[in-house]
Design a protein around this motif. Sequence first.
Motif, PDB file in Angstrom:
ATOM      1  N   ASN A  80       0.829  -1.209   0.000  1.00 55.95           N
ATOM      2  CA  ASN A  80       0.000   0.000   0.000  1.00 55.95           C
ATOM      3  C   ASN A  80       0.862   1.257   0.000  1.00 55.95           C
ATOM      4  N   SER A  81       2.180   1.077   0.096  1.00 58.15           N
ATOM      5  CA  SER A  81       3.100   2.209   0.123  1.00 58.15           C
ATOM      6  C   SER A  81       3.458   2.618  -1.301  1.00 58.15           C
ATOM      7  N   SER A  82       3.286   3.899  -1.617  1.00 59.24           N
ATOM      8  CA  SER A  82       3.641   4.396  -2.948  1.00 59.24           C
ATOM      9  C   SER A  82       5.142   4.278  -3.188  1.00 59.24           C
ATOM     10  N   ARG A  83       5.929   4.369  -2.105  1.00 59.78           N
ATOM     11  CA  ARG A  83       7.382   4.195  -2.215  1.00 59.78           C
ATOM     12  C   ARG A  83       7.709   2.815  -2.763  1.00 59.78           C
ATOM     13  N   ASN A  84       7.121   1.779  -2.156  1.00 61.64           N
ATOM     14  CA  ASN A  84       7.414   0.418  -2.579  1.00 61.64           C
ATOM     15  C   ASN A  84       6.887   0.126  -3.978  1.00 61.64           C
ATOM     16  N   LEU A  85       5.700   0.639  -4.293  1.00 65.50           N
ATOM     17  CA  LEU A  85       5.138   0.418  -5.630  1.00 65.50           C
ATOM     18  C   LEU A  85       6.034   1.024  -6.710  1.00 65.50           C
ATOM     19  N   PHE A  86       6.580   2.202  -6.419  1.00 65.19           N
ATOM     20  CA  PHE A  86       7.480   2.833  -7.387  1.00 65.19           C
ATOM     21  C   PHE A  86       8.733   1.991  -7.606  1.00 65.19           C
ATOM     22  N   ILE A  87       9.348   1.507  -6.500  1.00 65.74           N
ATOM     23  CA  ILE A  87      10.579   0.724  -6.613  1.00 65.74           C
ATOM     24  C   ILE A  87      10.326  -0.559  -7.390  1.00 65.74           C
ATOM     25  N   VAL A  88       9.235  -1.255  -7.074  1.00 64.55           N
ATOM     26  CA  VAL A  88       8.928  -2.522  -7.746  1.00 64.55           C
ATOM     27  C   VAL A  88       8.668  -2.298  -9.232  1.00 64.55           C
ATOM     28  N   GLY A  89       7.792  -1.352  -9.536  1.00 66.26           N
ATOM     29  CA  GLY A  89       7.434  -1.114 -10.935  1.00 66.26           C
ATOM     30  C   GLY A  89       8.610  -0.651 -11.772  1.00 66.26           C
TER      31      GLY A  89
END
Length: 660
Positions: free
Chosen positions: A480-489
């Motif tokens: 749910n963290s935008s930080r993690n979603l950015f890194i993964v994507g």
Amino acid sequence: MGENVDSRNNHAETNEVHLDLTRQELSSESNVLRERRTAKEEAKEILANMKGDIAFGITETPRWHTAILLGFQHYLTMFGATVAIPILLSDSLCIGKSDVVRSELIGTIFFVCGMATLLQVLFGVRLPIVQGGTYTFLTPTFALLALPQWQCPAKPGPELEAVLQNMTSSERTELWQVRMREIQGAIMVASCFQVLIGFTGVIGMLLRFIGPLAIAPTIALVGLSLFGVAAGFAGTHWGISSLTMVLIIAFSQYLKNINIPCLGWSKEKGCSAVLYPIFKLFPVILAILLSWLLCYILTITDAIPDDDSRYGYPGRTDTKRNVLEESDWFRLPYPVQWGIPTVSAAGVFGMLAGVLASLIESIGDYYACARLSGAPPPPTHAINRGIGMEGIGCILAGLWGTGNGTTSYSENIGAIGITKVGSRFVIVIGALIMMIFGMCGKFGALFVAIPDPVIGGVFSVMFGMITAVGISNLQFVDLNSSRNLFIVGFSFFMGLVIPNWLNANQGIISTGNQEVDQIITVLLSTSMFVGGLLGFILDNTIPGTQQERGLAQWRRMFGETADNDDEEHTQAVRHEVMKCYEFPFGNSIVHKWKSVTSYIPFCPTFIEFSCSCRKKKGGPENDDIDAVDGMYLHSVDTGDEKATQTPEQGDNLDAIEGHV
């Protein structure tokens, strides 16, 4: 007279003091003896609780006939994933479809996997874990062979076959062996890095900076980057390859809980019907055999065209018949059988990405294997030995010339959970079976004859599973963290974009130095390196909490817990519990010289390097079992020693005092 009375009183007081001191000394000695006895008893109880319903623990030995059957089962479990690797490499090595050397590569990889498994079980992590070929080395291998000087003279397929037919036998042999020697050298040198970080204990420190957001793209991109290879094999006949996929899915997912009655024998019951989970254990092998049988029927009925220019021809079973005829019955693989390995900086740096991904995946396998086999989680010294021994296994693989490395196999860990047999002896038998079949040339040649569309179906499922295993590491992070979603994507996307761009624009990297150009090209053409590096950098530089990054759960999974101030009695219990991870011999010498061996990262007395200022009480043995503090605290009383005395122990102490 008064003086005599005073003298007698003083003498009595002195005797009473001596008696009290003697009683205290004997009480102390009694406590020590009692602690030692109780530690062994409690350790035995803890191990029994951990073993649960496991039929054979890691130190137990089944009967020889049972051990042979279970060892052969482990061989069959790892067979499908391992046999696919030399077949997958053959085209990039410019080996012809009907070349006998394909069967020799299959025999070599099984022989080396057997050796690596023996070393790992006997001297490495000492868990019942099987070593097999690793897919993490394939991506850097393909990137290396894509360099202009290593590309085949024609596109693999009919064009390459036509070129090979116009060559002499020695020219065809040298064509692929020169490429194999380059791969061998890269694997051997890169694996020295794995040996170094394992036996020096550096791996424990590295894991503190590598989390799920770096591991997920690294492993997942191994599978994603091979989609073109799977499509090439499957596209030779989509009907047969689709059937193979459907069968694997049906056996492994829909029918996995259905047990088939099989004939069994036991001393108590004699011959009897035994329910066996065949579909759950051997979905790949069953699918290959059934699809292969269909290809044979379609071949003898000429339903598949016999013209190599028509669609579906690779689905015939008679196109590689000469491999079985020309291969030897017995062939012993030996070191540098393809020639002296060559080394280039580009190949070594490329392989390092595969080495890093492989060793981190193996650490997770160690903990899973220990849990399923009823053993305590592996301590630091066992993990250090395991990683170092895997590096030695990869060096042996490079020396023998498998074109690949070795790693721990999760499939066989799952088999332990099903069979409830975690015996190291069974894995040793399985390793010997691998080596025996690896020396049988006809056996390897038999599986070279598997039709291409069947292989394509297997690849499609396997590479999809590899991708999913990588993605599964994201379960530890906050999605749910935008930080993690950015890194993964970003990591996943760039891991596909950059290698694809370089493959479409070969030779575009030009620094003026050929070696530097090759290193950059190989690294940036390796999708797992690009994605993993970006994930690692972003995860360690963008601010985020431990929970958000998934590091808290990740480290708990790898056995790292908070410090605990345990009593010496607890340490004695732990030391007894962890004896299964000690060396097979020479432990008395190691403990005798623990003032020295406590600084050797792969010795059972090793004290883990730590930034903590707390002084550990238990001595060198204490740190061996820090990984399991949380697991054992509920089973071991850490309170005051006097509170742990049983009535029998109190009576024994009184008897000793009365004797004094």
